[in-house]
Scaffold this active site. Structure first.
Site, short mmCIF file in Angstrom:
data_model
loop_
_atom_site.label_atom_id
_atom_site.label_comp_id
_atom_site.label_asym_id
_atom_site.label_seq_id
_atom_site.Cartn_x
_atom_site.Cartn_y
_atom_site.Cartn_z
N SER A 49 5.27 6.26 -1.06
CA SER A 49 4.83 4.87 -0.86
C SER A 49 4.69 4.44 0.58
O SER A 49 5.13 3.35 0.96
CB SER A 49 5.78 3.90 -1.56
N SER A 73 -1.51 1.58 16.54
CA SER A 73 -0.67 2.55 15.84
C SER A 73 -0.33 3.69 16.77
O SER A 73 -1.14 4.07 17.63
CB SER A 73 -1.43 3.08 14.63
N ASP A 89 6.17 0.09 -6.19
CA ASP A 89 6.36 0.50 -4.80
C ASP A 89 6.63 -0.69 -3.89
O ASP A 89 7.54 -0.66 -3.05
CB ASP A 89 5.12 1.26 -4.30
N GLY A 146 0.76 10.39 1.84
CA GLY A 146 0.20 11.13 0.69
C GLY A 146 1.23 11.98 -0.03
O GLY A 146 0.87 12.87 -0.79
C1 GLA Z 1 2.18 5.18 -7.78
C2 GLA Z 1 1.87 3.70 -7.99
C3 GLA Z 1 3.01 3.01 -8.73
C4 GLA Z 1 3.36 3.76 -10.01
C5 GLA Z 1 3.55 5.25 -9.71
C6 GLA Z 1 3.77 6.05 -10.97
O1 GLA Z 1 3.26 5.32 -6.92
O2 GLA Z 1 1.68 3.07 -6.75
O3 GLA Z 1 2.66 1.68 -9.01
O4 GLA Z 1 2.42 3.55 -11.01
O5 GLA Z 1 2.44 5.78 -9.03
O6 GLA Z 1 4.98 5.74 -11.53
#
Ligand code: GLA
Length: 395
Positions: A127, A66, A173, A123
């Site tokens: 995603s 990385s 995500d 964070g």
């Molecule tokens: C995070 C989770 C998703 C979803 C959202 C809330 O991103 O990874 O699967 O539940 O929270 O909508």
């Protein structure tokens, strides 16, 4: 980007890759905490995400590099087979989990050398972990010759996160990172994983979408997310339903005697309705009309689902009073990013107003950017073999 990741791969491994792949992060327009309730979500892919360059090995070694770590991590595919696979700490657990999930399904994966790079904040609720898994699977599928469609890839990525890493996420995500297309938001029905590409033309509507990272870190492996999931399951059970998705009429939640479960269920049921209403508006190209739905979604997350925090609420309130048409927190909650639908040309002043309000409140400085719907996971253009990479470098 392809050149940069190729150079990085060379620097880290001393060799040329067989190819480079990219998987985006996502922002969710609307539909929060509905995915694990079999409900509807409406995310779109960002232009930022995870890039990986990879080279197939003839043995069973995996080498993860990385840009942000000085030392690579090396492991054997054998350690990921069987009932008690080795658990890797830190972010290497995500790509390791992808190999684990593929092996569990009996896919013949090869040893590989991978170098990752990211331009996504970690964070922030955009995603980055799903993008990491989806970029890994894009590379592995091609280099191991696996015939996996985007939905299968997303499913493997989800299992890596849920069952190997232990993050109890829904499916939004990973699906967004693989299935999204440029210029569209993705309507995903999490009951059967059917999806529809819904046109989202922000500039054509005189609008921009501000994404503002409050930089209040959230952590999904934390108990609060899992606790919300359990409350929803209990609420569905008390209503005699398989999931809260089955509840069409918001007034049905009044039958719940526990006030906490009633509030949690009301969020999910009304949020599903807001997603479908938003899709209806987008189909008619009425993008600005989404604004009150974004506001209502935020109020529901704050009052009923109780997943907002002071930084997020201040950001949303300030964005609105500074000229945003509508705003809401996006992602899992307890921090992370807000989105604000802004008339073209007003993003800078809206974001500055939030930064000023944060300074006045003694909060750290936020970061922001604008986003338009981008393409899901794909191979990056450029050389298609290590020989071509070699030739290109010496041309
Ligand atoms: C995070 C989770 C998703 C979803 C959202 C809330 O991103 O990874 O699967 O539940 O929270 O909508």
């Amino acid at each position: 980007m392809p050149q940069q990741i190729t150079d990085q791969f060379r620097r880290l491994t001393g060799t040329y890759p067989d190819g480079a792949w990219f998987a985006p992060g996502r922002v969710n327009l609307i539909g929060e905490h509905t995915d694990y309730n079999d409900g509807f979500v409406l995310p779109f892919a960002l232009t930022s995400g995870i890039t990986v360059a990879a080279r197939r090995r003839e043995d069973e070694r995996l080498v993860f590099n990385s840009s942000s770590e000085s030392e690579p991590v090396t492991l054997d595919l054998a350690s990921l087979r069987g009932a008690a696979p080795e658990q890797f700490p830190g972010w290497y657990a995500y790509p390791a989990g992808v190999f684990w999930a593929l092996l569990r399904d009996g896919h013949p994966v090869h040893g590989m050398e991978l170098a990752f790079d990211s331009d996504l904040p970690v964070g922030a609720g955009l995603s980055s972990s799903a993008a990491l898994c989806c970029a890994t699977i894009a590379a592995v599928a091609e280099l191991s010759g696996l015939d996996l469609d985007p939905l299968q890839r997303a499913t493997i990525a989800r299992r890596a996160e849920n069952d190997y890493v232990g993050a109890p996420t829904g499916f939004m995500d990973q699906a967004a990172s693989t299935l999204c297309t440029a210029g569209h938001a993705l309507l995903l029905d999490c009951r059967d994983n059917s999806s529809e590409q819904v046109p989202l033309d922000l500039p054509g509507s005189g609008l921009e979408l501000l994404i503002l990272d409050t930089r209040t870190p959230h952590n999904l492996v934390d108990g609060a997310y899992a606790e919300r999931r359990r409350s929803c399951e209990r609420a569905a059970e008390a209503l005699g339903m398989r999931s809260l998705r089955e509840v069409d009429d918001p007034s049905a939640v009044a039958a719940l005697t526990d006030p906490l479960l009633r509030r949690r269920a009301r969020h999910v049921v009304t949020e599903n309705a807001r997603v479908l209403e938003s899709v209806g508006l987008l189909r008619e190209s009425r993008v600005a009309a989404l604004a009150p739905l974004l506001d209502a979604s935020h109020a529901s997350m704050r009052e009923d689902f109780e997943i907002t925090v002071p930084t997020v609420d201040l950001a949303v309130d300030t964005a609105r009073s500074a000229g945003a048409l509508g705003a809401r927190m996006t992602g899992g909650g307890f921090g992370g990013c807000i989105i604000a639908l802004c008339p073209v040309g007003s993003v800078e002043s809206v974001a500055r107003a939030v930064a000023d309000a944060f300074a006045d409140a003694g909060f750290g400085a936020p970061q922001w950017f604008t986003a338009e719907p981008a393409q899901g996971a794909h191979r990056l253009p450029g050389p298609t073999s290590r020989t071509e990479f070699h030739l290109a470098a010496h041309r």
